[in-house]
Design an enzyme around this catalytic site. Structure first.
Site, PDB file in Angstrom:
ATOM      1  CB  ALA A  39     -45.986 -80.433 -44.962  1.00 15.54           C
ATOM      2  CB  CYS A  89     -34.023 -72.573 -76.756  1.00 19.75           C
ATOM      3  SG  CYS A  89     -32.996 -71.288 -78.019  1.00 19.75           S
ATOM      4  CB  CYS A 101     -30.017 -72.446 -81.694  1.00 23.77           C
ATOM      5  SG  CYS A 101     -30.585 -71.613 -80.488  1.00 23.77           S
ATOM      6  CG  HIS A 141     -46.504 -71.428 -60.655  1.00 21.99           C
ATOM      7  ND1 HIS A 141     -46.740 -71.109 -59.276  1.00 21.99           N
ATOM      8  CD2 HIS A 141     -47.757 -71.099 -61.163  1.00 21.99           C
ATOM      9  CE1 HIS A 141     -47.788 -70.413 -59.119  1.00 21.99           C
ATOM     10  NE2 HIS A 141     -48.356 -70.554 -60.054  1.00 21.99           N
ATOM     11  N   GLY A 201     -49.414 -77.005 -47.557  1.00 22.49           N
ATOM     12  CA  GLY A 201     -48.276 -75.896 -47.450  1.00 22.49           C
ATOM     13  C   GLY A 201     -48.591 -74.802 -48.453  1.00 22.49           C
ATOM     14  CD  GLN A 208     -49.971 -72.720 -55.297  1.00 20.59           C
ATOM     15  OE1 GLN A 208     -50.127 -71.609 -55.364  1.00 20.59           O
ATOM     16  NE2 GLN A 208     -50.206 -73.472 -54.307  1.00 20.59           N
TER      17      GLN A 208
HETATM   18  P1  NAD Z   1     -46.927 -69.165 -49.662  1.00 18.38           P
HETATM   19  O1  NAD Z   1     -45.589 -68.716 -49.474  1.00 18.38           O
HETATM   20  O2  NAD Z   1     -48.027 -67.894 -50.245  1.00 18.38           O
HETATM   21  O3  NAD Z   1     -47.574 -69.815 -48.579  1.00 18.38           O
HETATM   22  C1  NAD Z   1     -46.747 -70.843 -47.905  1.00 18.38           C
HETATM   23  C2  NAD Z   1     -47.899 -71.567 -47.052  1.00 18.38           C
HETATM   24  O4  NAD Z   1     -47.157 -72.609 -46.262  1.00 18.38           O
HETATM   25  C3  NAD Z   1     -48.339 -70.503 -45.760  1.00 18.38           C
HETATM   26  O5  NAD Z   1     -49.562 -70.653 -45.417  1.00 18.38           O
HETATM   27  C4  NAD Z   1     -47.683 -71.035 -44.492  1.00 18.38           C
HETATM   28  O6  NAD Z   1     -48.366 -71.115 -43.238  1.00 18.38           O
HETATM   29  C5  NAD Z   1     -47.574 -72.504 -44.958  1.00 18.38           C
HETATM   30  N1  NAD Z   1     -46.224 -73.340 -44.306  1.00 18.38           N
HETATM   31  C6  NAD Z   1     -45.123 -72.675 -43.941  1.00 18.38           C
HETATM   32  N2  NAD Z   1     -44.448 -73.633 -43.474  1.00 18.38           N
HETATM   33  C7  NAD Z   1     -45.318 -74.985 -43.316  1.00 18.38           C
HETATM   34  C8  NAD Z   1     -44.948 -76.290 -42.946  1.00 18.38           C
HETATM   35  N3  NAD Z   1     -43.774 -76.565 -42.518  1.00 18.38           N
HETATM   36  N4  NAD Z   1     -45.963 -77.136 -43.232  1.00 18.38           N
HETATM   37  C9  NAD Z   1     -47.034 -76.508 -43.655  1.00 18.38           C
HETATM   38  N5  NAD Z   1     -47.410 -75.516 -44.008  1.00 18.38           N
HETATM   39  C10 NAD Z   1     -46.488 -74.443 -43.982  1.00 18.38           C
HETATM   40  O7  NAD Z   1     -46.787 -69.879 -50.705  1.00 18.38           O
HETATM   41  P2  NAD Z   1     -47.696 -70.662 -51.978  1.00 18.38           P
HETATM   42  O8  NAD Z   1     -49.068 -70.706 -51.491  1.00 18.38           O
HETATM   43  O9  NAD Z   1     -47.062 -71.997 -52.487  1.00 18.38           O
HETATM   44  O10 NAD Z   1     -47.583 -69.431 -53.086  1.00 18.38           O
HETATM   45  C11 NAD Z   1     -46.452 -68.718 -53.469  1.00 18.38           C
HETATM   46  C12 NAD Z   1     -45.931 -69.038 -54.814  1.00 18.38           C
HETATM   47  O11 NAD Z   1     -44.365 -68.789 -54.473  1.00 18.38           O
HETATM   48  C13 NAD Z   1     -46.136 -70.360 -55.276  1.00 18.38           C
HETATM   49  O12 NAD Z   1     -46.109 -70.101 -56.817  1.00 18.38           O
HETATM   50  C14 NAD Z   1     -44.829 -71.019 -54.732  1.00 18.38           C
HETATM   51  O13 NAD Z   1     -44.820 -72.172 -55.375  1.00 18.38           O
HETATM   52  C15 NAD Z   1     -43.975 -70.314 -54.884  1.00 18.38           C
HETATM   53  N6  NAD Z   1     -42.675 -70.483 -54.216  1.00 18.38           N
HETATM   54  C16 NAD Z   1     -42.066 -71.888 -54.311  1.00 18.38           C
HETATM   55  C17 NAD Z   1     -41.071 -72.397 -53.733  1.00 18.38           C
HETATM   56  C18 NAD Z   1     -40.401 -73.727 -54.071  1.00 18.38           C
HETATM   57  O14 NAD Z   1     -40.658 -74.145 -55.032  1.00 18.38           O
HETATM   58  N7  NAD Z   1     -40.079 -74.426 -53.026  1.00 18.38           N
HETATM   59  C19 NAD Z   1     -40.472 -71.382 -52.760  1.00 18.38           C
HETATM   60  C20 NAD Z   1     -40.885 -70.318 -52.629  1.00 18.38           C
HETATM   61  C21 NAD Z   1     -42.067 -69.815 -53.032  1.00 18.38           C
END
Ligand code: NAD
Length: 250
Positions: A239, A132, A157, A124, A194, A106
């Site tokens: 993680a 573009c 473009c 996503h 995560g 995600q």
């Molecule tokens: P979320 O923010 O809803 O949940 C994050 C989860 O990760 C939580 O359950 C938390 O307990 C857990 N977590 C936090 N630190 C951790 C660690 N060190 N090890 C293991 N688990 C840990 O995120 P989501 O479920 O990915 O959904 C939110 C949306 O926001 C998604 O689309 C996500 O990809 C996006 N997002 C992406 C980024 C990125 O690309 N790095 C950053 C922020 C949000």
């Protein structure tokens, strides 16, 4: 549950207790913001989250404000990619790459590819790519965004580009979603890492994998299972620590 010892009694301490890193088991990992937390990218919500510090930002990034919010989109998403590149993949990203795990993510930070994982299904989209704004032009490719530099024009473009990710108010690419569903249906182990397993439609992949016969395992620092818990097993820990230990045990 003992408040001094929040690990549920049924949670195994090691991922290798339930999932062999043997190269034979077909493993698909669904990753979320938590796997990038130690790269300093943060989450959207919760303490230190992007929206927590700036509640109006989520609305301002919505697709309904295109094309006027393109500079803001680059500032937020191009900035996130720049921070990801500076930090590099985490031990968690590297462990999944070493194990040859198929990735459904995600995240939009590009760190699974930077770690060498393939295939990576980005449901996503990605802040590392650009396209573009004019669909009739259709150009898409690697993002040339650089912090502090003018936003790069479309090389075909000359019009404005936008980050190639799914904005609020936009639908997922149906081909990418189909690839994610197929991967979830064709694995022995479905490993969520995560993710809060709250965001739709990505959270639906867990019951899809489960119904297809996969063992569904959740790696998270939070010991609270999601409502109507779809997982068979929870491994509590970061993680980085859980996945690095898994590779070491393998
Ligand atoms: P979320 O923010 O809803 O949940 C994050 C989860 O990760 C939580 O359950 C938390 O307990 C857990 N977590 C936090 N630190 C951790 C660690 N060190 N090890 C293991 N688990 C840990 O995120 P989501 O479920 O990915 O959904 C939110 C949306 O926001 C998604 O689309 C996500 O990809 C996006 N997002 C992406 C980024 C990125 O690309 N790095 C950053 C922020 C949000």
């Amino acid at each position: 549950m003992d408040p001094m010892n929040p690990t549920p009694p049924s949670a195994p301490t090691r991922l290798s207790d339930v999932v062999p890193a043997d190269g034979q088991t077909r493993i698909v990992a669904l990753t979320g913001a938590g796997i990038s937390a130690s790269a300093g990218l943060g989450t959207f919500r919760g303490p230190g989250g992007l929206w927590t510090g700036n509640p109006d930002l989520e609305e301002a990034l919505h697709a309904r404000y295109l094309p006027g919010n393109v500079p803001l989109l680059w500032q937020v998403w191009g900035g996130l990619r720049a921070r990801a590149q500076a930090a590099g993949p985490t031990p968690g990203h590297r462990a999944l790459a070493v194990c040859g795990t198929t990735i459904i993510t995600q995240n939009v930070d590009g760190l699974h590819q930077d770690a060498g994982s393939a295939p990576v299904i980005e449901v996503h989209g990605s802040a590392a790519r650009s396209r573009c704004l004019d669909r009739r032009c259709g150009w898409h490719g690697q993002s040339a965004y650089a912090v502090g530099a003018p936003d790069p024009p479309c090389p075909r473009c000359g019009g404005p580009q936008r980050p190639d990710l799914v904005l609020f108010g936009e639908s997922l690419d149906p081909l990418v979603w189909a690839a994610a569903e197929t991967a979830a249906q064709c694995c022995d182990v479905f490993l969520a890492v995560g993710t809060s397993a709250f965001v739709t439609p990505a959270k639906w992949l867990v019951p899809i994998a489960r119904d297809a016969g996969a063992l569904c395992v959740n790696v998270n620092i939070d010991d609270m299972p999601p409502p109507a818990d779809p997982f068979h097993v929870h491994v509590i820990g970061t993680a980085d620590s859980v996945l690095s230990q898994w590779v070491a045990d393998g």
